[in-house]
Design a protein around this motif. Sequence first.
Motif, PDB file in Angstrom:
ATOM      1  N   ARG A  66       0.368  -1.239   0.263  1.00 21.14           N
ATOM      2  CA  ARG A  66      -0.491  -0.438  -0.193  1.00 21.14           C
ATOM      3  C   ARG A  66       0.854   1.025   0.152  1.00 21.14           C
ATOM      4  NH1 ARG A  66      -5.261  -0.815   2.322  1.00 21.14           N
ATOM      5  NH2 ARG A  66      -5.842  -2.663   2.364  1.00 21.14           N
ATOM      6  N   THR A  67       2.038   1.676   0.739  1.00 21.17           N
ATOM      7  CA  THR A  67       3.085   2.371   0.940  1.00 21.17           C
ATOM      8  C   THR A  67       3.879   2.658  -0.513  1.00 21.17           C
ATOM      9  OG1 THR A  67       2.485   2.582   2.406  1.00 21.17           O
ATOM     10  CG2 THR A  67       4.016   3.136   1.819  1.00 21.17           C
ATOM     11  N   GLN A 106       2.200  14.003   0.794  1.00 23.31           N
ATOM     12  CA  GLN A 106       2.051  12.962   0.258  1.00 23.31           C
ATOM     13  C   GLN A 106       0.334  12.754  -0.012  1.00 23.31           C
ATOM     14  OE1 GLN A 106       2.841  10.055   3.643  1.00 23.31           O
ATOM     15  NE2 GLN A 106       0.544  11.153   5.258  1.00 23.31           N
ATOM     16  N   VAL A 107       0.101  11.887  -0.669  1.00 24.76           N
ATOM     17  CA  VAL A 107      -1.083  11.681  -0.943  1.00 24.76           C
ATOM     18  C   VAL A 107      -1.741  10.496  -1.250  1.00 24.76           C
ATOM     19  CG1 VAL A 107      -1.511  13.678  -2.851  1.00 24.76           C
ATOM     20  CG2 VAL A 107      -1.093  11.247  -3.312  1.00 24.76           C
ATOM     21  N   HIS A 108      -2.889  10.576  -0.424  1.00 25.39           N
ATOM     22  CA  HIS A 108      -4.068   8.729  -0.899  1.00 25.39           C
ATOM     23  C   HIS A 108      -4.822   8.750  -1.924  1.00 25.39           C
ATOM     24  CE1 HIS A 108      -2.405  10.475   3.199  1.00 25.39           C
ATOM     25  NE2 HIS A 108      -2.674   9.414   4.011  1.00 25.39           N
ATOM     26  N   VAL A 109      -4.534   7.553  -2.623  1.00 34.01           N
ATOM     27  CA  VAL A 109      -5.682   7.023  -3.611  1.00 34.01           C
ATOM     28  C   VAL A 109      -5.899   6.141  -3.275  1.00 34.01           C
ATOM     29  CG1 VAL A 109      -5.250   6.424  -6.038  1.00 34.01           C
ATOM     30  CG2 VAL A 109      -3.438   8.104  -5.254  1.00 34.01           C
ATOM     31  N   GLN A 110      -7.546   6.096  -3.424  1.00 37.18           N
ATOM     32  CA  GLN A 110      -7.914   5.290  -2.921  1.00 37.18           C
ATOM     33  C   GLN A 110      -8.885   4.562  -4.588  1.00 37.18           C
ATOM     34  OE1 GLN A 110      -9.956   8.204  -1.357  1.00 37.18           O
ATOM     35  NE2 GLN A 110      -7.977   7.916   0.922  1.00 37.18           N
ATOM     36  N   CYS A 111      -9.105   3.328  -4.490  1.00 35.60           N
ATOM     37  CA  CYS A 111      -9.365   2.128  -5.311  1.00 35.60           C
ATOM     38  C   CYS A 111     -11.168   1.830  -4.943  1.00 35.60           C
ATOM     39  CB  CYS A 111      -8.933   1.239  -5.716  1.00 35.60           C
ATOM     40  SG  CYS A 111      -7.179   1.897  -7.086  1.00 35.60           S
ATOM     41  N   GLN A 112     -12.304   2.333  -5.591  1.00 35.76           N
ATOM     42  CA  GLN A 112     -12.956   1.631  -4.924  1.00 35.76           C
ATOM     43  C   GLN A 112     -14.195   1.123  -5.425  1.00 35.76           C
ATOM     44  OE1 GLN A 112     -14.564   6.130  -5.253  1.00 35.76           O
ATOM     45  NE2 GLN A 112     -13.946   6.624  -2.627  1.00 35.76           N
ATOM     46  N   GLN A 118     -16.364  -0.685  -0.517  1.00 34.79           N
ATOM     47  CA  GLN A 118     -15.293  -1.062  -0.333  1.00 34.79           C
ATOM     48  C   GLN A 118     -14.255  -0.547  -1.314  1.00 34.79           C
ATOM     49  OE1 GLN A 118     -14.956  -3.832   1.558  1.00 34.79           O
ATOM     50  NE2 GLN A 118     -17.341  -3.838   1.556  1.00 34.79           N
ATOM     51  N   GLU A 119     -13.338  -0.400  -0.247  1.00 32.03           N
ATOM     52  CA  GLU A 119     -12.114   0.395  -1.538  1.00 32.03           C
ATOM     53  C   GLU A 119     -10.905   0.215  -0.339  1.00 32.03           C
ATOM     54  OE1 GLU A 119     -12.973   4.866   0.311  1.00 32.03           O
ATOM     55  OE2 GLU A 119     -11.114   4.782   1.478  1.00 32.03           O
ATOM     56  N   LYS A 120      -9.583   0.640  -1.415  1.00 35.11           N
ATOM     57  CA  LYS A 120      -8.274   0.308  -1.018  1.00 35.11           C
ATOM     58  C   LYS A 120      -7.468   2.119  -1.036  1.00 35.11           C
ATOM     59  CE  LYS A 120      -4.733  -3.281  -0.968  1.00 35.11           C
ATOM     60  NZ  LYS A 120      -3.695  -4.830  -2.022  1.00 35.11           N
ATOM     61  N   THR A 121      -6.648   1.846   0.068  1.00 34.36           N
ATOM     62  CA  THR A 121      -5.945   2.967   0.041  1.00 34.36           C
ATOM     63  C   THR A 121      -4.195   2.722  -0.594  1.00 34.36           C
ATOM     64  OG1 THR A 121      -7.050   4.159   1.489  1.00 34.36           O
ATOM     65  CG2 THR A 121      -5.438   4.834   0.865  1.00 34.36           C
ATOM     66  N   TYR A 122      -3.841   4.055  -0.842  1.00 34.12           N
ATOM     67  CA  TYR A 122      -2.520   3.655  -1.872  1.00 34.12           C
ATOM     68  C   TYR A 122      -2.004   4.721  -1.337  1.00 34.12           C
ATOM     69  CZ  TYR A 122      -3.316  -0.724  -4.073  1.00 34.12           C
ATOM     70  OH  TYR A 122      -3.863  -2.178  -4.527  1.00 34.12           O
ATOM     71  N   VAL A 123      -1.066   4.827  -0.620  1.00 39.79           N
ATOM     72  CA  VAL A 123      -0.373   6.312   0.006  1.00 39.79           C
ATOM     73  C   VAL A 123       1.224   6.735  -0.666  1.00 39.79           C
ATOM     74  CG1 VAL A 123       1.081   7.473   2.133  1.00 39.79           C
ATOM     75  CG2 VAL A 123      -0.614   5.997   2.740  1.00 39.79           C
TER      76      VAL A 123
END
Length: 272
Positions: A180-181, A229-235, A246-251
Motif C-alpha cells: 500500500r505504501t 503525500q497523497v492517498h489514492v483510493q480504488c473503490q 469497499q475501498e483500498k488506499t495507496y499512500v
Amino acid sequence: AHIILWLGLLSAGVVGEDEGPIASGQAGYWVKLQGLDTSAGSLDPPFSEDGKDFTLRVNNSKVKTLVLTFELNIQKYDPLEIPKIFVNEAEFKYNPVDTLHYEIPLHETVAPIDHVYRVKVADPIGAVGWPFPHENAHEYALRVLRPPVYEKVVEAAAIDVRSVDGSRIKANRDFDPGQRTYSYHVPGESSAVKVFVSCSPFATGMAVDGKDVPINETQTVEIERASTQVHVQCQYFDPKYSSIAQEKTYVLHFERSLRLEDFNVALKISAE
C-alpha cells in the motif's frame, strides 16, 4: 426397470383412480416443478410452483459451482410422457427416477456475477394448434447474483509517476497490488508530478485524499514543500451485493531536494 418403478408407485395408490395423469397434448397436462433447491444461497421469494421470477443470492464469492435440484410431481405423469425441461433453451436430459441435478459453473473470476437462468417445463408434444401454434409450458427465471471478491476488485493494477516533462520517477520498490505504501524522490526543480493509478477494471470509483475523481485518469500533485503525500483510493460499490462501499488506499510519499536558492535567508548580525 424404470417403468416398473413408476407402475409400482401408481399401483401402490400414489395416484388415485379418479386422479390419473393427464396425457401429453391434453389440456391440463402438468408443466410445473414441485420444488427447486439450490446448493448455495437462498431464493427470494421462496420457491413456489406457480412463481416465475426468483433471485438467488450466493454471498460466498468462493463458490465455484452452483447445483440446482429440480423436483417433479411424478404423480401427475404417465411414465412414457414425462415433461421436457429446458435451461436457457437447451434441453436438460434426465431420468425421472434419478435426482435431477443441474450444475452451473460460476467462473473463477474476481468480478461480480449477475446472470439469469431460464428453466422451462414443457409438454413433450411441443407447440400445437393452427394457425397459431401454442406451447403448454411454464418458465422460471432464476437470477443468480454473486458478489465480487472485494479485496481483489479494489486493488490497483499499476502506479505510474512522472515529472511534468514526462520523465518517469521510480518508486522505492517494485509495484505490488498488495503493497500500500510507496516513496518517490522528486528532482528539486519539479514543483508538481503527474500520478496515474490504474484501478482494477471492476472498480467503480476512485478518490484522491477522499475527493472523488474520474477513475483511471492522470492526477497532478503539487509539491510545495520538501515532502508531501497523497492517498489514492480504488473503490467498489454496487447495492445489488452490499450496502457498504469497499475501498483500498495507496499512500504515495513524495520528497524533493531543495536548492539553497529556493529559500529566502536573512542574516542578522549584531555587534557584541
